[in-house]
Design an enzyme around this catalytic site. Sequence first.
Site, PDB file in Angstrom:
ATOM      1  N   LYS A   1      47.243  34.962  39.653  1.00 36.32           N
ATOM      2  CA  LYS A   1      45.998  35.557  39.131  1.00 36.32           C
ATOM      3  C   LYS A   1      44.895  35.581  40.194  1.00 36.32           C
ATOM      4  CE  LYS A   1      45.416  32.554  35.768  1.00 36.32           C
ATOM      5  NZ  LYS A   1      46.538  31.625  35.920  1.00 36.32           N
TER       6      LYS A   1
ATOM      7  N   ARG B   1      41.195  30.487  27.926  1.00 38.69           N
ATOM      8  CA  ARG B   1      42.447  29.719  27.865  1.00 38.69           C
ATOM      9  C   ARG B   1      42.676  29.138  26.472  1.00 38.69           C
ATOM     10  NH1 ARG B   1      42.440  28.335  33.787  1.00 38.69           N
ATOM     11  NH2 ARG B   1      44.314  27.167  34.289  1.00 38.69           N
TER      12      ARG B   1
ATOM     13  N   ARG C   1      51.986  25.678  47.168  1.00 37.48           N
ATOM     14  CA  ARG C   1      50.535  25.871  47.306  1.00 37.48           C
ATOM     15  C   ARG C   1      49.845  24.529  47.551  1.00 37.48           C
ATOM     16  NH1 ARG C   1      47.278  28.833  42.529  1.00 37.48           N
ATOM     17  NH2 ARG C   1      47.295  26.788  41.564  1.00 37.48           N
TER      18      ARG C   1
ATOM     19  N   ARG D   1      45.201  20.777  46.909  1.00 36.66           N
ATOM     20  CA  ARG D   1      44.720  20.650  45.527  1.00 36.66           C
ATOM     21  C   ARG D   1      45.473  19.531  44.819  1.00 36.66           C
ATOM     22  NH1 ARG D   1      44.145  26.091  41.981  1.00 36.66           N
ATOM     23  NH2 ARG D   1      44.551  24.601  40.324  1.00 36.66           N
TER      24      ARG D   1
ATOM     25  N   ARG E   1      50.599  21.056  33.100  1.00 32.96           N
ATOM     26  CA  ARG E   1      49.769  22.271  33.042  1.00 32.96           C
ATOM     27  C   ARG E   1      50.553  23.432  32.415  1.00 32.96           C
ATOM     28  NH1 ARG E   1      48.496  22.591  39.011  1.00 32.96           N
ATOM     29  NH2 ARG E   1      47.370  24.523  38.646  1.00 32.96           N
TER      30      ARG E   1
HETATM   31  P1  AMP Z   1      43.025  27.002  37.582  1.00 40.40           P
HETATM   32  O1  AMP Z   1      42.484  27.041  38.958  1.00 40.40           O
HETATM   33  O2  AMP Z   1      42.662  28.206  36.778  1.00 40.40           O
HETATM   34  O3  AMP Z   1      44.499  26.693  37.529  1.00 40.40           O
HETATM   35  O4  AMP Z   1      42.298  25.775  36.842  1.00 40.40           O
HETATM   36  C1  AMP Z   1      42.412  24.442  37.331  1.00 40.40           C
HETATM   37  C2  AMP Z   1      42.011  23.485  36.235  1.00 40.40           C
HETATM   38  O5  AMP Z   1      40.636  23.715  35.869  1.00 40.40           O
HETATM   39  C3  AMP Z   1      42.785  23.592  34.934  1.00 40.40           C
HETATM   40  O6  AMP Z   1      44.021  22.870  34.952  1.00 40.40           O
HETATM   41  C4  AMP Z   1      41.795  22.996  33.934  1.00 40.40           C
HETATM   42  O7  AMP Z   1      41.742  21.580  34.027  1.00 40.40           O
HETATM   43  C5  AMP Z   1      40.460  23.540  34.465  1.00 40.40           C
HETATM   44  N1  AMP Z   1      40.135  24.861  33.867  1.00 40.40           N
HETATM   45  C6  AMP Z   1      40.030  26.058  34.508  1.00 40.40           C
HETATM   46  N2  AMP Z   1      39.732  27.050  33.661  1.00 40.40           N
HETATM   47  C7  AMP Z   1      39.639  26.479  32.439  1.00 40.40           C
HETATM   48  C8  AMP Z   1      39.374  26.988  31.134  1.00 40.40           C
HETATM   49  N3  AMP Z   1      39.145  28.296  30.916  1.00 40.40           N
HETATM   50  N4  AMP Z   1      39.345  26.101  30.102  1.00 40.40           N
HETATM   51  C9  AMP Z   1      39.566  24.785  30.300  1.00 40.40           C
HETATM   52  N5  AMP Z   1      39.847  24.242  31.501  1.00 40.40           N
HETATM   53  C10 AMP Z   1      39.893  25.079  32.571  1.00 40.40           C
END
Ligand code: AMP
Length: 207
Positions: free
Chosen positions: A30, A105, A144, A150, A162
Amino acid sequence: MLQSILEFFGIKKKSKKVNLILFGPPGSGKGTQAKKLEDKFGLIQISTGDLFRYELGNNTPLGQKARTYMDKGQLVPDEVTIGMLKNKIVQFPDVNGFIFDGFPRTIPQANALKNLLLTMGQSVTALIALDVDNEELVTRLLDRGKLSGRADDANESVIRNRLDVYNEETAPVYTFYNEINLAQTIPGKGSIEEINSRLNNLISTFF
Ligand code: AMP
């Protein structure tokens, strides 16, 4: 001002923006694709994950709160996430539209987005899901993690958590948009350029 008066009398319609949700599990590409689409279509990418990581990097109270969830691969509570998204959107009143990456989400987040866009006379144009199988996602995320450092990409059990959270809490968001005929899926396997051209072809139809 003139535009608002014309809109009031129905002479000029408020221009509809293109608001896309780029959807899919962690590691489906994404973020990579959203950045390319941002340039091509003049849209603004909003990644809630990036916003949280920015707060975390600056050790703000919001970042500290988010960290406890992110490190375990859990979702940050809706009220925190929605509040942060709201603050971001209002900074861009004049854009062509947004690409939401990693948001919504949960169903409450999807409802909040609907209401938020409604206050601006806008709506979600489409949700586009990138389809990638689970084992490929685990491999991508571990790779990654080696490059980015990360924390949530470095540990296989956090990655699997996740993916479980995605299947349980986030997948219903697809159904939410599918029921109103706004959801589409494209294959998320292949080279970055191949996937990008599939997305470009689809998104061009919205302009
Ligand atoms: P991402 O980079 O989108 O994979 O997000 C990394 C982490 O940030 C996720 O595993 C969640 O802990 C938090 N996070 C990101 N976006 C959201 C969201 N829309 N709702 C809740 N937690 C989020």
